[in-house]
Design a protein around this motif. Structure first.
Motif, PDB file in Angstrom:
ATOM      1  N   LEU A 598       0.852  -1.193   0.000  1.00 45.02           N
ATOM      2  CA  LEU A 598       0.000   0.000   0.000  1.00 45.02           C
ATOM      3  C   LEU A 598       0.881   1.234   0.000  1.00 45.02           C
ATOM      4  N   TRP A 599       0.700   2.076  -0.998  1.00 39.62           N
ATOM      5  CA  TRP A 599       1.493   3.307  -1.111  1.00 39.62           C
ATOM      6  C   TRP A 599       0.710   4.478  -0.528  1.00 39.62           C
ATOM      7  N   ASP A 600       1.420   5.538  -0.143  1.00 42.23           N
ATOM      8  CA  ASP A 600       0.778   6.722   0.439  1.00 42.23           C
ATOM      9  C   ASP A 600       0.121   7.530  -0.670  1.00 42.23           C
ATOM     10  N   GLY A 601      -0.999   8.156  -0.346  1.00 45.91           N
ATOM     11  CA  GLY A 601      -1.655   9.029  -1.320  1.00 45.91           C
ATOM     12  C   GLY A 601      -3.129   9.203  -1.025  1.00 45.91           C
ATOM     13  N   GLU A 602      -3.502  10.425  -0.624  1.00 42.65           N
ATOM     14  CA  GLU A 602      -4.914  10.728  -0.374  1.00 42.65           C
ATOM     15  C   GLU A 602      -5.523  11.463  -1.558  1.00 42.65           C
ATOM     16  N   SER A 603      -4.859  12.542  -1.964  1.00 45.60           N
ATOM     17  CA  SER A 603      -5.386  13.342  -3.082  1.00 45.60           C
ATOM     18  C   SER A 603      -4.847  12.817  -4.406  1.00 45.60           C
ATOM     19  N   MET A 604      -5.469  13.239  -5.504  1.00 38.73           N
ATOM     20  CA  MET A 604      -5.024  12.838  -6.840  1.00 38.73           C
ATOM     21  C   MET A 604      -3.601  13.328  -7.092  1.00 38.73           C
ATOM     22  N   CYS A 605      -3.295  14.480  -6.559  1.00 38.00           N
ATOM     23  CA  CYS A 605      -1.960  15.069  -6.704  1.00 38.00           C
ATOM     24  C   CYS A 605      -0.904  14.133  -6.109  1.00 38.00           C
ATOM     25  N   GLN A 606      -1.199  13.522  -4.966  1.00 40.13           N
ATOM     26  CA  GLN A 606      -0.258  12.594  -4.329  1.00 40.13           C
ATOM     27  C   GLN A 606      -0.244  11.244  -5.045  1.00 40.13           C
ATOM     28  N   LYS A 607      -1.422  10.804  -5.488  1.00 41.28           N
ATOM     29  CA  LYS A 607      -1.499   9.500  -6.156  1.00 41.28           C
ATOM     30  C   LYS A 607      -0.727   9.504  -7.473  1.00 41.28           C
ATOM     31  N   ARG A 608      -0.679  10.668  -8.136  1.00 37.51           N
ATOM     32  CA  ARG A 608       0.076  10.746  -9.389  1.00 37.51           C
ATOM     33  C   ARG A 608       1.550  10.451  -9.162  1.00 37.51           C
ATOM     34  N   LEU A 609       2.025  10.636  -7.921  1.00 36.89           N
ATOM     35  CA  LEU A 609       3.443  10.433  -7.625  1.00 36.89           C
ATOM     36  C   LEU A 609       3.723   9.071  -6.987  1.00 36.89           C
ATOM     37  N   VAL A 610       2.766   8.142  -7.084  1.00 36.39           N
ATOM     38  CA  VAL A 610       3.018   6.772  -6.611  1.00 36.39           C
ATOM     39  C   VAL A 610       4.220   6.167  -7.347  1.00 36.39           C
ATOM     40  N   PRO A 611       4.381   6.363  -8.681  1.00 30.55           N
ATOM     41  CA  PRO A 611       5.584   5.837  -9.342  1.00 30.55           C
ATOM     42  C   PRO A 611       6.874   6.325  -8.689  1.00 30.55           C
ATOM     43  N   ARG A 612       6.861   7.544  -8.187  1.00 31.46           N
ATOM     44  CA  ARG A 612       8.065   8.067  -7.505  1.00 31.46           C
ATOM     45  C   ARG A 612       8.372   7.243  -6.256  1.00 31.46           C
ATOM     46  N   GLN A 613       7.324   6.938  -5.478  1.00 31.12           N
ATOM     47  CA  GLN A 613       7.536   6.136  -4.269  1.00 31.12           C
ATOM     48  C   GLN A 613       8.092   4.759  -4.631  1.00 31.12           C
ATOM     49  N   ILE A 614       7.557   4.156  -5.697  1.00 34.81           N
ATOM     50  CA  ILE A 614       8.006   2.826  -6.127  1.00 34.81           C
ATOM     51  C   ILE A 614       9.479   2.869  -6.527  1.00 34.81           C
ATOM     52  N   ILE A 615       9.842   3.852  -7.355  1.00 36.65           N
ATOM     53  CA  ILE A 615      11.216   3.967  -7.859  1.00 36.65           C
ATOM     54  C   ILE A 615      12.188   4.203  -6.713  1.00 36.65           C
ATOM     55  N   THR A 616      11.837   5.126  -5.827  1.00 38.17           N
ATOM     56  CA  THR A 616      12.714   5.438  -4.686  1.00 38.17           C
ATOM     57  C   THR A 616      12.946   4.202  -3.828  1.00 38.17           C
ATOM     58  N   HIS A 617      11.854   3.486  -3.527  1.00 36.77           N
ATOM     59  CA  HIS A 617      11.952   2.315  -2.660  1.00 36.77           C
ATOM     60  C   HIS A 617      12.798   1.217  -3.297  1.00 36.77           C
ATOM     61  N   LEU A 618      12.551   0.913  -4.573  1.00 34.91           N
ATOM     62  CA  LEU A 618      13.272  -0.175  -5.237  1.00 34.91           C
ATOM     63  C   LEU A 618      14.754   0.131  -5.396  1.00 34.91           C
ATOM     64  N   LEU A 619      15.087   1.362  -5.766  1.00 37.36           N
ATOM     65  CA  LEU A 619      16.501   1.705  -5.975  1.00 37.36           C
ATOM     66  C   LEU A 619      17.272   1.701  -4.660  1.00 37.36           C
ATOM     67  N   GLU A 620      16.616   2.118  -3.584  1.00 40.34           N
ATOM     68  CA  GLU A 620      17.290   2.103  -2.282  1.00 40.34           C
ATOM     69  C   GLU A 620      17.459   0.665  -1.785  1.00 40.34           C
ATOM     70  N   LEU A 621      16.435  -0.159  -1.999  1.00 43.03           N
ATOM     71  CA  LEU A 621      16.445  -1.526  -1.482  1.00 43.03           C
ATOM     72  C   LEU A 621      17.406  -2.423  -2.255  1.00 43.03           C
ATOM     73  N   HIS A 622      17.383  -2.334  -3.593  1.00 39.83           N
ATOM     74  CA  HIS A 622      18.125  -3.303  -4.407  1.00 39.83           C
ATOM     75  C   HIS A 622      19.394  -2.738  -5.044  1.00 39.83           C
ATOM     76  N   ALA A 623      19.531  -1.427  -5.127  1.00 38.38           N
ATOM     77  CA  ALA A 623      20.682  -0.860  -5.847  1.00 38.38           C
ATOM     78  C   ALA A 623      21.525   0.074  -4.992  1.00 38.38           C
ATOM     79  N   ASN A 624      21.204   0.181  -3.704  1.00 39.06           N
ATOM     80  CA  ASN A 624      21.978   1.043  -2.796  1.00 39.06           C
ATOM     81  C   ASN A 624      22.031   2.493  -3.277  1.00 39.06           C
ATOM     82  N   ILE A 625      20.989   2.946  -3.932  1.00 40.47           N
ATOM     83  CA  ILE A 625      20.942   4.344  -4.402  1.00 40.47           C
ATOM     84  C   ILE A 625      20.010   5.112  -3.470  1.00 40.47           C
ATOM     85  N   PRO A 626      20.533   6.000  -2.627  1.00 43.16           N
ATOM     86  CA  PRO A 626      19.675   6.722  -1.673  1.00 43.16           C
ATOM     87  C   PRO A 626      18.760   7.719  -2.375  1.00 43.16           C
ATOM     88  N   GLU A 627      17.713   8.108  -1.683  1.00 40.57           N
ATOM     89  CA  GLU A 627      16.738   9.044  -2.265  1.00 40.57           C
ATOM     90  C   GLU A 627      17.380  10.381  -2.610  1.00 40.57           C
TER      91      GLU A 627
END
Length: 1142
Positions: A598-627
């Protein structure tokens, strides 16, 4: 007919000269001489050919009929054919430029052949090289075995596009292959970077020798397509031609020096022990394969055979060079032709050769047909799955396509059968190429689209093409990514280039994580580095940030829930491994228990940035690339229309509340009983009801103590001395009553009947629903859910009645007039537009936000009076309905950038903008609109917008903008686009996107500064004030009905601007969304002295010269009047120029 046709196709035919090409960097030559003129010195004058009557009306020949048929069937029209031919002439090299290149190549060849010998030394010994010249190679590891000495080259040959005839402007590059003598190399030099280092040393030796020559302009190093193993030496001619072309010097081994079998993709040519410096127990047979390293060296062996192969193909197909030229232009506009892993001109030539060899295209086809078939092939063929090969009879040691696919993502094998020409290309780059070809093919056959401009003339930078863009800024962090993923063997294969090593892994990770949310993932191609011969080779980390583009699927991209496999499924462990701690078990309404994120996002403005949350999380977890290393620019511009105080919002939720309240009111109006006539239609006619209001109306709970009460109606009125109360937006609703013989046929009587309906509607709504209503002659204001709806009763025959009048003879005359047009606009056209755009919002979720950004920019730049809300909405609609060469915008930001591009690049003078609402226009309609437009151009608005309901007059832009204002809009839009794209893509720029919303005020003559206290929409300003004022609004839940009605639509600023006291003298501009400055521009004609008339002395001075009295505007008095009229609202008046004194 024949002469006429020929002249039309090539105007230069009338000039008697061998070559009609003009120099690309110079003005056209004033006079050209023919051979006879050169011989005899006699000047020859050209005249148009005079045809006899029989010649003029002679039937067309078979050849001419074929040309006409081809123009009709292939190009839709002869215009497209002529555009293609003109483009080919533009990109072709002129004869003069070819002579310059040939002369310089001869000079360079002579110099290179005279390179002196040097004594033999170890490869790591650079003592023979002067300190002024560096080796163009990153020496990692530091040393390797081998001997080296400089010697004159075995041969110097032209290779590449120039001898093939496919070299094009604007970047003219000529490739020169310098063959390293066989005694400098050793057959085992393919191992451990010995050959690439000797190659680099040989180039450094050439650079050292050439640097002393005055016949060479500048010397720089670069890399072939970003491959650090293949440095090249760049030479430019001296003097004024230094920027006209560049010679790329490649060092190559002698033909056949290395066995091709040594470069099999499964073989190893980099030893782990040598690369790491650590003792290993691995035997040579257990070493990991190095296919990328091997293909780099193999590429140096084959340029001459490739040139011979392409020359043979080109000689059989007359349009080959032109076809390649068109394909190169298409690739360049899409930024696919340069950088690491690009689809360059060489691959374009090889692709055409493949299509010719496999009989997919014929030798007799035109350049246009070659381009079309190439794109069709690219769109329909996936080289990541089914590679292709040019090798007809490869030898037994050549790898199979399956072996190539095992180690490379994209496979296109050269004629030798040993080299994969797409070795460095990622699958994502090829998918982007496929996508672009597919999009091009979709709009190519659409006769309603300007195919030529969309296909070949419109640039497609990533920031304007992708819905979201993000960048990896500190590229050195990718070293830790390689380490975490244990990519040592891949790192060896890429010779230490950790960026290209980690990139395929990162792309695969993002593709897996984003899944169905995106339709395409693209990345920027690392540019070819260039550096001085006096400098060390730049490190990998010095290259620009790596940019990634996402093409979103709007219906899925904003979903906050990532539902995984059931808990007991074998795939559950894989899901948990991908998402880490974010994955958790959840029970759903259907009873299923599955893994989910479950990703964070109440308004449409926040939901549009769900891809950002996914990318940030995956790169930090698997590629050691900090936000902190990630720069996401998907929604930076959205901030200017942000309305949420607690939860960030760009207005979607507020607009939805308004629409829901309106729907409820509409249903209640339909059900009303007790009206003398029934209601036939209830239609919204306000931007808020189509999701395009910049700041949608908010439900308000009023503080009654802030207001005074009006004595008779007990309505709320503003108190003197207090700040201006909150602005209450009246939301227009048109209520159509049924036709009846009881309706009068007099305009004044109809108005009285409408007023009676307003009163009756108010009584019924108060009685049945307890809504507070305030009837007026022209409308009924209804307070509901904290909003105010302005209901206007309409009678469908009223515009016709307004057009009718009786003349002196008693005859009925029907004549159109502005009053009837305005009523039709308000009661018919605007409601229809609102309902249509409401439907478009359901199809494209970001449509409303793009409109709001566009209108916020127009308002902030003081253009909202000239380009109205409806016009702006239609401009944005065109981006969604006719997006070619793009796909419809998938985010507000990319839509806004394309809006600015449309304003600044559309040819408003020569073309109508056709907005095909509901797809109602046919091809014939488009042709009629264009023809009518051209026939009546001078009498039509300067910005012409045609819709299915309004094809000939452009009623939406009839009142503006003027020619001068449109020119300013175009200029400011172009500058805003340039500045904004630079800011978004360059992290070194000042990161303030609001700068494009701040208007340049230098051009205005007078600035009227307003008292912020009396500007009710102050909170909507581009730069919100630090001090806010209480405006009579309380926090808390809003009552659905009841309560007193305040003054609706009260805005002192718009009322002040509405005073037309000085409209003949000046133009007034103001930002309607909280602007605190009114900019004034004097009209030039207003200051021309006029003859004295007693009826025209208002705000004018009388000047008497001799017996003649003339009047001129009294500017000092006018400025004083500005202040007097706006007492309490005006803070100060600033005169910035004194134009009136001239």
């Amino acid at each position: 007919m024949k002469n006429k046709q020929t002249a039309a196709e090539d105007p230069a035919e009338m000039i008697p000269t061998e070559s009609h090409e003009e120099e690309e960097n110079e003005a056209p030559v004033k006079a050209k001489r023919s051979k006879s003129e050169d011989a005899g010195g006699e000047e020859m004058v050209c005249h148009p050919v005079k045809l006899s009557r029989s010649d003029l009306y002679r039937p067309p020949t078979a050849e001419e009929l074929n040309q006409l048929k081809e123009a009709e069937s292939l190009f839709h029209c002869s215009l497209l054919k002529m555009q293609m031919e003109e483009l080919l002439r533009e990109v072709a090299l002129s004869e003069r430029r070819k002579q310059q290149i040939d002369s310089f190549i001869q000079t360079v060849t002579k110099l290179i052949q005279a390179v002196p010998d040097s004594p033999e030394v170890e490869v790591s010994d650079l003592s023979w090289l002067s300190s002024a010249v560096k080796v163009p190679f990153l020496l990692v590891p530091k040393t390797t075995k081998g001997k080296f000495h400089m010697a004159p080259p075995a041969s110097v040959d032209l290779i590449g596009s120039y001898p093939l005839g496919t070299c094009t402007k604007p970047r003219i590059r000529v490739d020169l292959a310098v063959t390293i003598p066989a005694d400098v190399l050793h057959p085992k030099d393919v191992v451990n970077q010995r050959y690439p280092r000797k190659r680099a040393l040989y180039l450094a030796g050439l650079a050292q020798y050439l640097a002393s020559s005055s016949e060479i302009g500048t010397l720089r190093y670069s890399c072939l397509h970003g491959n650090r193993l293949r440095p090249v030496l760049l030479l430019t001619p001296p003097g004024k031609d230094s920027s006209s072309f560049t010679v790329h010097v490649h060092a190559c081994p002698p033909p056949g020096f290395f066995k091709p079998s040594r470069f099999h993709p499964q073989k190893n040519n980099i030893r782990t022990e040598w690369y790491t410096g650590l003792q290993t127990s691995q035997s040579e047979g257990n070493e990991p394969p190095t296919p990328h390293y091997s293909s780099s060296i193999l590429g140096d062996l084959l340029p001459r055979p490739h040139l011979q192969f392409l020359s043979a193909v080109s000689s059989q197909c007359s349009a080959f060079a032109d076809g390649v030229a068109l394909l190169k232009v298409w690739l360049r506009q899409r930024e696919l032709n340069q950088g690491t892993g690009c689809f360059n001109g060489f691959l374009a030539s090889m692709l055409l050769a493949y299509l010719l060899n496999t009989r997919r295209i014929s030798n007799s086809m035109t350049a246009y047909q070659l381009l079309r078939n190439s794109l069709n092939f690219l769109a329909s063929t996936d080289l990541t799955v089914n590679g292709i090969s040019l090798a007809k009879d490869p030898d037994s040691t050549a790898p199979s396509l399956a072996e190539f696919h095992n180690v490379f993502q994209v496979v296109f094998v050269d004629p030798s059968g040993h080299l994969n020409m797409c070795a460095d290309m990622t699958a994502c780059t090829y998918k982007q190429l496929q996508h672009e070809a597919s999009v091009s093919m979709q709009f190519w056959d659409n006769p309603t689209v300007d195919g030529f401009h969309s296909l070949l003339m419109t640039p497609k930078p990533m920031i304007r093409t992708s819905d979201h863009v993000f960048q990896l800024c500190e590229l050195v962090k990718l070293q830790s990514s390689c380490k975490k993923q244990d990519l040592l063997s891949e790192l060896m294969d890429h010779s230490g280039n950790y960026i290209h090593t980690a990139l395929p892994f990162i792309l695969s990770l993002l593709q897996q994580g984003l899944g169905q949310r995106i339709s395409l993932l693209t990345h920027s191609l690392s540019p070819d580095p260039e550096w001085s011969v006096e400098s060390e080779a730049p490190k990998h980390k010095t290259q620009p940030p790596l940019s990634f583009g996402l093409l979103l699927r709007p219906e899925l991209a904003a979903c906050v829930l990532e539902r995984g496999p059931p808990a007991d499924s074998p795939k559950a462990a894989e899901f948990r491994q991908l998402w880490g701690s974010r994955s958790e078990l959840r029970r759903f309404q259907d009873g299923a228990i599955t893994e989910a994120v479950l990703w964070d996002g109440e308004s449409m403005c926040q939901k549009r940035l769900v891809p950002r949350q996914i990318i940030t999380h995956l790169l930090e977890l698997h590629a050691n690339i900090p936000e902190s290393c990630l720069r996401y620019v998907g929604a930076m511009v959205d901030d200017v229309i942000n309305t949420g105080s607690e939860v960030p919002s760009t207005g979607e939720e507020d607009s939805l509340l308004v629409v829901q309240s309106y729907d409820d009111l509409s249903r209640k109006l339909w059900r009303l009983e007790g009206l003398p006539l029934s209601i036939t239609a209830v239609q919204g006619a306000h931007p808020a009801l189509r999701y395009t209001q910049v700041f949608p109306p908010l439900p308000l709970k009023l503080d009654y103590s802030f207001f005074d009460r009006e004595k008779t109606t007990r309505s709320l009125v503003p108190k003197e001395g207090k700040p201006c109360p909150v602005y209450i937006t009246p939301i227009t609703v048109i209520c159509h009553m049924e036709g009846s013989g009881k309706w009068p046929h007099d305009r004044f009587a109809i108005r009285h009947i409408r007023t009676a309906f307003h009163i009756r509607l108010g009584e019924l709504l108060k009685k049945h629903h307890n809504y507070t209503c305030k009837p007026c002659p022209n409308h009924l204001d209804v307070s509901k859910d904290g909003l105010v709806f302005r209901i206007q009763v309409a009678y469908h025959r009223e515009p016709q009645v307004l057009r009718e009048s009786v003349n002196a003879e008693g005859l009925l005359v029907v004549r159109d007039n502005e009053e009837a047009q305005a009523l039709e606009m308000d009661t018919i056209h605007k409601p229809l537009l609102t309902s249509t755009l409401h439907g478009l919002q359901q199809e494209h979720p970001c449509f409303g936000a793009v409109c709001r950004l566009a209108k916020r920019w127009l308002g902030a730049q003081l253009f909202s009076e000239d380009i109205t809300e409806d016009t702006a909405d239609l401009l944005v609609v065109s981006l969604f309905l006719q997006p070619a060469p793009f796909t419809p915008p998938g985010s507000p930001q990319v839509g806004f950038l394309r809006f600015l591009h449309l304003l600044s690049s559309f040819d408003w003078r020569n073309n109508p903008l056709v907005v095909n609402l509901n797809n109602q226009l046919s091809v014939t309609d488009y042709t009629e609109i264009k023809n009518d437009f051209m026939a009546s151009r001078e009498s039509l608005p300067v910005m012409f917008i045609a819709t299915p309901k309004e094809k000939t007059l452009s009623m939406w832009t009839k009142k503006g903008p003027s020619v001068q204002m449109l020119q300013r809009v175009v200029m400011v839009a172009a500058e805003s686009l340039k500045l904004l794209e630079l800011q978004l893509m360059d992290s070194d720029q000042i990161q303030d996107v609001r700068v494009v919303m701040r208007p340049p005020l230098d051009a205005y003559d007078v600035l009227i500064h307003l008292n912020p206290k009396q500007v009710p929409l102050l909170v909507q300003a581009v730069d919100p004030p630090t001090v806010t004022f209480s405006r009579g609004v309380m926090a808390g839940n809003v009552a659905q009905c009841g309560g007193a009605v305040p003054v609706v639509g009260y805005n002192p600023v718009s009322l002040y601007l509405g005073r037309e006291a000085f409209g003949d003298l000046a133009l007034f501009f103001c930002d309607p969304h909280g602007g605190t400055v009114i900019a004034v521009l004097w009209k030039p004609k207003a200051f021309i002295p006029m003859p004295f008339k007693t009826s025209q002395v208002s705000a004018r001075n009388v000047a008497v010269t001799g017996e003649e009295a003339k009047t001129i505007p009294n500017v000092e008095a006018i400025l004083e009047d500005f202040q007097v009229i706006g007492k309490g609202l005006i803070k100060s008046v600033e005169a910035r120029t004194e134009k009136w004194s001239f």
